[in-house]
Design an enzyme around this catalytic site. Structure first.
Site, PDB file in Angstrom:
ATOM      1  N   SER A  57      54.689   7.315 -73.515  1.00  0.00           N
ATOM      2  CA  SER A  57      55.055   8.315 -72.705  1.00  0.00           C
ATOM      3  C   SER A  57      55.359   9.543 -74.008  1.00  0.00           C
ATOM      4  O   SER A  57      55.548   9.249 -75.126  1.00  0.00           O
ATOM      5  CB  SER A  57      56.366   7.931 -71.860  1.00  0.00           C
ATOM      6  OG  SER A  57      57.491   7.715 -72.977  1.00  0.00           O
ATOM      7  N   ASP A  97      50.846   8.498 -71.288  1.00  0.00           N
ATOM      8  CA  ASP A  97      51.486   8.294 -69.844  1.00  0.00           C
ATOM      9  C   ASP A  97      52.077   9.785 -69.404  1.00  0.00           C
ATOM     10  O   ASP A  97      52.810  10.253 -70.301  1.00  0.00           O
ATOM     11  CB  ASP A  97      52.590   7.094 -69.958  1.00  0.00           C
ATOM     12  CG  ASP A  97      53.130   6.602 -68.555  1.00  0.00           C
ATOM     13  OD1 ASP A  97      52.219   7.053 -67.527  1.00  0.00           O
ATOM     14  OD2 ASP A  97      54.270   6.285 -68.774  1.00  0.00           O
ATOM     15  N   HIS A  98      51.703  10.161 -68.399  1.00  0.00           N
ATOM     16  CA  HIS A  98      52.251  11.648 -67.666  1.00  0.00           C
ATOM     17  C   HIS A  98      51.922  12.691 -68.830  1.00  0.00           C
ATOM     18  O   HIS A  98      52.960  13.431 -68.944  1.00  0.00           O
ATOM     19  CB  HIS A  98      53.866  11.295 -67.520  1.00  0.00           C
ATOM     20  CG  HIS A  98      54.100  10.629 -66.364  1.00  0.00           C
ATOM     21  ND1 HIS A  98      53.868  10.765 -65.148  1.00  0.00           N
ATOM     22  CD2 HIS A  98      54.702   9.047 -66.504  1.00  0.00           C
ATOM     23  CE1 HIS A  98      54.289   9.823 -64.176  1.00  0.00           C
ATOM     24  NE2 HIS A  98      54.513   8.869 -65.240  1.00  0.00           N
ATOM     25  N   HIS A 193      60.523   6.123 -60.580  1.00  0.00           N
ATOM     26  CA  HIS A 193      60.943   5.600 -62.059  1.00  0.00           C
ATOM     27  C   HIS A 193      62.174   5.242 -62.213  1.00  0.00           C
ATOM     28  O   HIS A 193      63.018   5.728 -61.411  1.00  0.00           O
ATOM     29  CB  HIS A 193      60.406   6.644 -62.818  1.00  0.00           C
ATOM     30  CG  HIS A 193      58.919   7.073 -63.087  1.00  0.00           C
ATOM     31  ND1 HIS A 193      58.430   8.277 -62.634  1.00  0.00           N
ATOM     32  CD2 HIS A 193      57.732   6.292 -63.644  1.00  0.00           C
ATOM     33  CE1 HIS A 193      57.081   8.367 -62.803  1.00  0.00           C
ATOM     34  NE2 HIS A 193      56.756   7.317 -63.333  1.00  0.00           N
ATOM     35  N   GLY A 194      62.442   4.222 -63.062  1.00  0.00           N
ATOM     36  CA  GLY A 194      63.738   3.822 -63.245  1.00  0.00           C
ATOM     37  C   GLY A 194      64.161   2.543 -62.598  1.00  0.00           C
ATOM     38  O   GLY A 194      63.496   1.737 -62.074  1.00  0.00           O
ATOM     39  N   SER A 229      58.132  -1.267 -61.009  1.00  0.00           N
ATOM     40  CA  SER A 229      59.220  -2.239 -61.603  1.00  0.00           C
ATOM     41  C   SER A 229      59.987  -2.756 -60.585  1.00  0.00           C
ATOM     42  O   SER A 229      60.055  -2.236 -59.372  1.00  0.00           O
ATOM     43  CB  SER A 229      60.054  -1.824 -62.493  1.00  0.00           C
ATOM     44  OG  SER A 229      59.492  -1.562 -64.019  1.00  0.00           O
ATOM     45  N   ASN A 269      51.773   0.473 -63.215  1.00  0.00           N
ATOM     46  CA  ASN A 269      52.593   0.769 -64.282  1.00  0.00           C
ATOM     47  C   ASN A 269      53.898   0.235 -64.400  1.00  0.00           C
ATOM     48  O   ASN A 269      54.739   0.331 -63.341  1.00  0.00           O
ATOM     49  CB  ASN A 269      52.942   2.378 -64.357  1.00  0.00           C
ATOM     50  CG  ASN A 269      51.688   3.046 -64.788  1.00  0.00           C
ATOM     51  OD1 ASN A 269      50.728   2.533 -64.831  1.00  0.00           O
ATOM     52  ND2 ASN A 269      51.874   4.493 -65.080  1.00  0.00           N
ATOM     53  N   ILE A 270      54.477  -0.425 -65.326  1.00  0.00           N
ATOM     54  CA  ILE A 270      55.590  -1.308 -65.442  1.00  0.00           C
ATOM     55  C   ILE A 270      56.350  -1.036 -66.880  1.00  0.00           C
ATOM     56  O   ILE A 270      55.675  -1.168 -67.808  1.00  0.00           O
ATOM     57  CB  ILE A 270      55.618  -2.788 -65.041  1.00  0.00           C
ATOM     58  CG1 ILE A 270      54.951  -2.886 -63.834  1.00  0.00           C
ATOM     59  CG2 ILE A 270      56.650  -3.618 -65.272  1.00  0.00           C
ATOM     60  CD1 ILE A 270      54.552  -4.468 -63.604  1.00  0.00           C
ATOM     61  N   ASP A 271      57.380  -0.577 -66.749  1.00  0.00           N
ATOM     62  CA  ASP A 271      58.203  -0.058 -67.897  1.00  0.00           C
ATOM     63  C   ASP A 271      59.643  -0.831 -67.797  1.00  0.00           C
ATOM     64  O   ASP A 271      60.280  -1.477 -68.599  1.00  0.00           O
ATOM     65  CB  ASP A 271      58.413   1.622 -68.271  1.00  0.00           C
ATOM     66  CG  ASP A 271      58.842   1.854 -69.648  1.00  0.00           C
ATOM     67  OD1 ASP A 271      59.447   0.896 -70.205  1.00  0.00           O
ATOM     68  OD2 ASP A 271      59.110   3.163 -69.952  1.00  0.00           O
TER      69      ASP A 271
HETATM   70  P1  13P Z   1      59.161   1.854 -63.841  1.00  0.00           P
HETATM   71  O1  13P Z   1      60.196   2.599 -64.182  1.00  0.00           O
HETATM   72  O2  13P Z   1      59.125   1.524 -62.419  1.00  0.00           O
HETATM   73  O3  13P Z   1      58.826   0.556 -64.682  1.00  0.00           O
HETATM   74  O4  13P Z   1      57.855   2.803 -64.053  1.00  0.00           O
HETATM   75  C1  13P Z   1      57.051   3.139 -65.099  1.00  0.00           C
HETATM   76  C2  13P Z   1      55.961   3.982 -64.894  1.00  0.00           C
HETATM   77  O5  13P Z   1      55.651   4.474 -63.983  1.00  0.00           O
HETATM   78  C3  13P Z   1      55.332   4.490 -66.268  1.00  0.00           C
HETATM   79  O6  13P Z   1      54.565   5.609 -65.998  1.00  0.00           O
HETATM   80  O1  G3H Z   2      57.105   7.379 -66.680  1.00  0.00           O
HETATM   81  C1  G3H Z   2      58.224   6.787 -67.269  1.00  0.00           C
HETATM   82  C2  G3H Z   2      58.246   5.776 -68.089  1.00  0.00           C
HETATM   83  O2  G3H Z   2      58.995   4.745 -67.785  1.00  0.00           O
HETATM   84  C3  G3H Z   2      58.378   6.284 -69.614  1.00  0.00           C
HETATM   85  O3  G3H Z   2      59.799   6.651 -69.549  1.00  0.00           O
HETATM   86  O4  G3H Z   2      59.880   8.721 -70.624  1.00  0.00           O
HETATM   87  O5  G3H Z   2      61.710   7.300 -70.926  1.00  0.00           O
HETATM   88  O6  G3H Z   2      59.893   6.758 -72.273  1.00  0.00           O
HETATM   89  P1  G3H Z   2      60.486   7.621 -71.010  1.00  0.00           P
HETATM   90 ZN    ZN Z   3      55.098   6.856 -64.348  1.00  0.00          ZN
END
Ligand code: 13P
Ligand code: G3H
Ligand code: ZN
Length: 326
Positions: A57, A97-98, A193-194, A229, A269-271
């Site tokens: 990201s 990502d994004h 997200h989050g 997530s 997508n999982i973060d």
């Molecule tokens: P989460 O915050 O649900 O893990 O989503 C991550 C994400 O979409 C990254 O692009």
């Molecule tokens: O798109 C969101 C992802 O979880 C990345 O998060 O921008 O805090 O690295 P971040």
């Molecule tokens: Zn995302």
């Protein structure tokens, strides 16, 4: 100096998505910011034989430095071979990502990324098309695959905060994918997200009906689900038990992710789940072992917990285990 992802042993997402659509699974897209996260992703995906997309990201690039992350991804390819029984490793793609501008995209492609996301979802429809098409036209010459986005997730996305979801309009997806030529399309159906995706008392539910409508209009096209997530409650409990403050953290029930994978979703997508797994393990370890001060002592269990989380996702949620080579 510019480098192609092919020289680094990475792959684009073409083959992965073709297999995912025909094989009824979703390719995991896991974010990483450091060595331990990369190791856990690779260890987990090698062990369960899943293809994987490593995601970087804007925040990760700012935190860890783009050059270092690129070298970690390059190292991930070699590492996957080294730790796999047959020496073949697993297919690994490196995704921006994004991505928020054409310049960033160019930079990342020159830098060895094999897939880029251009997130023009906050722009008016025609501007989103124009920017996304510009990226696709540029990426094509390097055989880099492109993800676009239609619809806006609630919460913070790419530093833009949206109060409410703007759901993807199924009437737009055919036109958008045709005019832009993207390889995959991120949609908004109620994920965000989050770690705080729903308010307490709210039904944690996503709009699978919209997903179905989208699938009808572009059958066989790779749909991407961000914000996927599930915020495992057992881990949230550990965090809170060991001094954390994460009351009311709620994610998307895994059953709903499974249903969306059975439908048209082929990249998930999982973060946040990874962040929670690591934090729970670190908090627990440091509370139980207050004498420890070597980061390896607490990062080792954190990495192991993360690895197990990824194996669980690939095996029980995304159905990508065993699908590394098809
Ligand atoms: P989460 O915050 O649900 O893990 O989503 C991550 C994400 O979409 C990254 O692009
Ligand atoms: O798109 C969101 C992802 O979880 C990345 O998060 O921008 O805090 O690295 P971040
Ligand atoms: Zn995302």
């Amino acid at each position: 100096m510019a480098v192609s992802y092919k020289e680094l042993g990475l792959v684009n997402t073409k083959e992965m998505f073709k297999n995912a659509v025909s094989g009824g699974f979703a390719v995991p897209a896991f974010n990483f910011n450091n060595l331990e996260q990369m190791q856990a992703i690779v260890q987990g995906c090698v062990e369960c034989q899943s293809p994987v997309i490593l995601q970087v990201s804007k925040g990760a690039r700012a935190y860890a430095n783009q050059t270092l992350l690129r070298y970690l991804a390059q190292g991930a390819v070699e590492y996957s071979k080294e730790i796999s029984k047959d020496g073949k490793g697993i297919p690994i793609a490196l995704n921006l990502d994004h991505g928020d501008s054409f310049e960033t995209i160019k930079d990342c492609i020159d830098f060895g990324f094999s897939n880029v996301m251009i997130d023009g979802s906050h722009l008016p429809y025609e501007e989103n098309i124009a920017l996304t098409k510009k990226v696709v036209d540029y990426a094509k010459d390097f055989d880099v695959t492109v993800e676009g986005e239609l619809g806006v997730l609630a919460g913070i996305e790419d530093e833009v905060e949206a109060e409410e979801h703007v759901y993807t309009q199924p009437e737009e997806v055919e036109d958008f994918t045709q005019k832009t030529g993207v390889d995959s399309l991120a949609i908004s159906i109620g994920t965000s997200h989050g770690a705080f995706k729903f308010k307490p008392g709210q039904q944690p539910k996503i709009r699978l009906d919209i997903l179905e409508e989208i699938e009808k209009r572009i059958p066989g096209f790779c749909i991407v689900m961000h914000g996927s997530s599930s915020i495992p409650q057992d881990m949230v409990k550990i965090i809170n038990q060991y001094g954390g403050k994460m009351a009311d953290a709620i994610g998307i029930p895994e059953e709903q992710i499974r249903k969306s994978v059975e439908s048209a979703v082929c990249k998930v997508n999982i973060d946040s789940d990874g962040r929670i797994a690591m934090t729970a393990a670190i908090r627990k370890h440091l509370t139980e072992n207050p004498q420890d001060f070597d980061p390896r002592q607490y990062l080792k269990p954190a990495r192991e917990s993360l690895k197990q989380l990824y194996i669980h996702k690939c095996t029980n949620v995304l159905n990508s285990a065993g699908k590394a080579w098809m």
